[in-house]
Design a protein around this motif. Structure first.
Motif, short mmCIF file in Angstrom:
data_model
loop_
_atom_site.label_atom_id
_atom_site.label_comp_id
_atom_site.label_asym_id
_atom_site.label_seq_id
_atom_site.Cartn_x
_atom_site.Cartn_y
_atom_site.Cartn_z
N GLU A 172 38.84 -26.18 132.70
CA GLU A 172 39.39 -27.30 133.49
C GLU A 172 38.31 -28.34 133.72
O GLU A 172 37.16 -28.02 134.03
CB GLU A 172 39.92 -26.77 134.83
CG GLU A 172 40.66 -27.83 135.64
CD GLU A 172 41.30 -27.25 136.90
OE1 GLU A 172 40.78 -26.25 137.42
OE2 GLU A 172 42.32 -27.80 137.35
N GLY A 173 38.69 -29.62 133.54
CA GLY A 173 37.74 -30.71 133.73
C GLY A 173 37.05 -31.14 132.45
O GLY A 173 36.50 -32.25 132.38
N ASN A 174 37.07 -30.28 131.45
CA ASN A 174 36.47 -30.63 130.16
C ASN A 174 37.46 -31.41 129.30
O ASN A 174 38.68 -31.30 129.49
CB ASN A 174 36.04 -29.37 129.41
CG ASN A 174 34.74 -28.80 129.97
OD1 ASN A 174 34.18 -29.33 130.93
ND2 ASN A 174 34.26 -27.72 129.36
N ALA A 201 40.85 -31.97 131.20
CA ALA A 201 41.98 -31.05 131.16
C ALA A 201 42.32 -30.49 132.55
O ALA A 201 41.42 -30.26 133.39
CB ALA A 201 41.68 -29.90 130.20
N LEU A 202 43.60 -30.25 132.75
CA LEU A 202 44.11 -29.61 133.97
C LEU A 202 44.71 -28.25 133.62
O LEU A 202 45.25 -28.07 132.52
CB LEU A 202 45.18 -30.48 134.62
CG LEU A 202 44.78 -31.88 135.05
CD1 LEU A 202 46.01 -32.66 135.50
CD2 LEU A 202 43.74 -31.83 136.16
N VAL A 203 44.68 -27.34 134.58
CA VAL A 203 45.31 -26.03 134.36
C VAL A 203 46.79 -26.21 133.99
O VAL A 203 47.34 -25.49 133.16
CB VAL A 203 45.14 -25.13 135.58
CG1 VAL A 203 45.95 -23.84 135.43
CG2 VAL A 203 43.66 -24.79 135.82
N SER A 204 47.41 -27.20 134.61
CA SER A 204 48.84 -27.46 134.36
C SER A 204 49.12 -27.99 132.96
O SER A 204 50.28 -28.09 132.55
CB SER A 204 49.39 -28.44 135.40
OG SER A 204 48.65 -29.64 135.37
N ASP A 205 48.08 -28.33 132.19
CA ASP A 205 48.26 -28.75 130.80
C ASP A 205 48.49 -27.56 129.87
O ASP A 205 48.83 -27.75 128.70
CB ASP A 205 47.04 -29.54 130.31
CG ASP A 205 46.88 -30.88 131.00
OD1 ASP A 205 45.72 -31.33 131.15
OD2 ASP A 205 47.90 -31.47 131.40
N LEU A 240 41.43 -23.07 131.34
CA LEU A 240 40.92 -22.03 132.22
C LEU A 240 40.35 -22.64 133.50
O LEU A 240 39.61 -23.60 133.44
CB LEU A 240 39.83 -21.24 131.49
CG LEU A 240 40.27 -20.65 130.14
CD1 LEU A 240 39.08 -20.12 129.35
CD2 LEU A 240 41.29 -19.55 130.38
N PRO A 241 40.72 -22.07 134.66
CA PRO A 241 40.23 -22.65 135.94
C PRO A 241 38.74 -22.42 136.13
O PRO A 241 38.16 -21.53 135.52
CB PRO A 241 41.07 -21.92 136.99
CG PRO A 241 41.65 -20.74 136.31
CD PRO A 241 41.68 -20.99 134.84
#
Lengths: 111, 114
Positions: free
Chosen positions: A15-17, A81-85, A110-111
């Motif tokens: 997540e965030g990448n 990227a978000l986990v919800s993606d 991945l969170p």
């Protein structure tokens, strides 16, 4: 005959990448290119499409895709990227006669 | 505006039984499609329709029949179900012809043939 290749069955990203889902195509003439997303137990939802014009196409939920004619590619990207993606992503190439889907890429964030 | 709806959501059949899947759209689209989705194979086009009263074969039409008596409805029939027809079936519609326009999908029907 037209075809689409999604070379990765599975893509994992933190997540965030930034994320990239790859797609290459083969078609006679000018291509119509699409990205769809499928969440579990749901139908496909349209994300974005390239018909003509600017090679960088912006779509829903912060996604974008870059059309590269010389490499016959249409990779899907998102800066963060978000986990919800997390979902199954399909690339498709169209012509006047038909729309052909790739086999899909499972994206897991991945969170 | 419900978009594209499919009936039923789930169904279990025995080999040789018949059934009809119903698709309805309220977007006044001319084009409608039936796909099947199998693991690792993406979506494959079964049949499609370019308007009321017209149908055409797609990539994998064998074992299926379709009808489009009304513009908003597209029916998919299995006359004698086989285990190979176990799949998830999606209906879709579009305003313009199939390769050039965004398609709108229904939620799917999960069919199991025993």
């Amino acid at each position: 005959a037209q075809s689409v290749a999604q070379p990765e069955d599975q893509v994992n990203v933190a997540e965030g990448n930034p994320l990239t889902v790859k797609c290459t195509y083969s078609v006679s003439g000018n291509p119509y290119l699409f990205w769809y997303v499928q969440y579990p137990n749901r139908g496909l939802q349209f994300l974005l499409k390239y018909i003509t014009g600017d090679n960088l196409v912006k779509g829903s939920y912060g996604f974008e895709a870059e059309f590269n004619k010389s490499q016959t590619s249409f990779h899907l990207k998102k800066p963060s990227a978000l986990v919800s993606d997390s979902a199954l992503y399909f690339c498709a190439v169209g012509s006047a006669r038909q729309l052909t889907f790739g086999s899909g890429t499972q994206l897991t964030v991945l969170p | 505006n419900a978009g594209v709806t499919q009936t039923p959501k789930f169904r279990v059949l025995k080999t040789g039984q018949s059934m009809t899947l119903l698709c309805a759209q309220d977007m006044n689209h001319e084009y409608m499609y039936w796909y099947r989705q199998d693991p690792g194979m993406g979506l494959r086009l079964i049949h499609y329709s370019v308007g009321e009263g017209t149908t055409a074969k797609g990539e994998v039409p064998d074992g299926y029949n379709v009808s489009r008596l009304k513009k908003q409805n597209f029916l998919l029939g299995l006359e004698s179900a086989a285990p190979s027809q176990t799949s998830v079936y999606f209906c879709a519609s579009s305003y313009l012809r199939e390769g050039t326009d965004t398609q709108y999908f229904g939620p799917g029907t999960r069919l199991t043939v025993l």
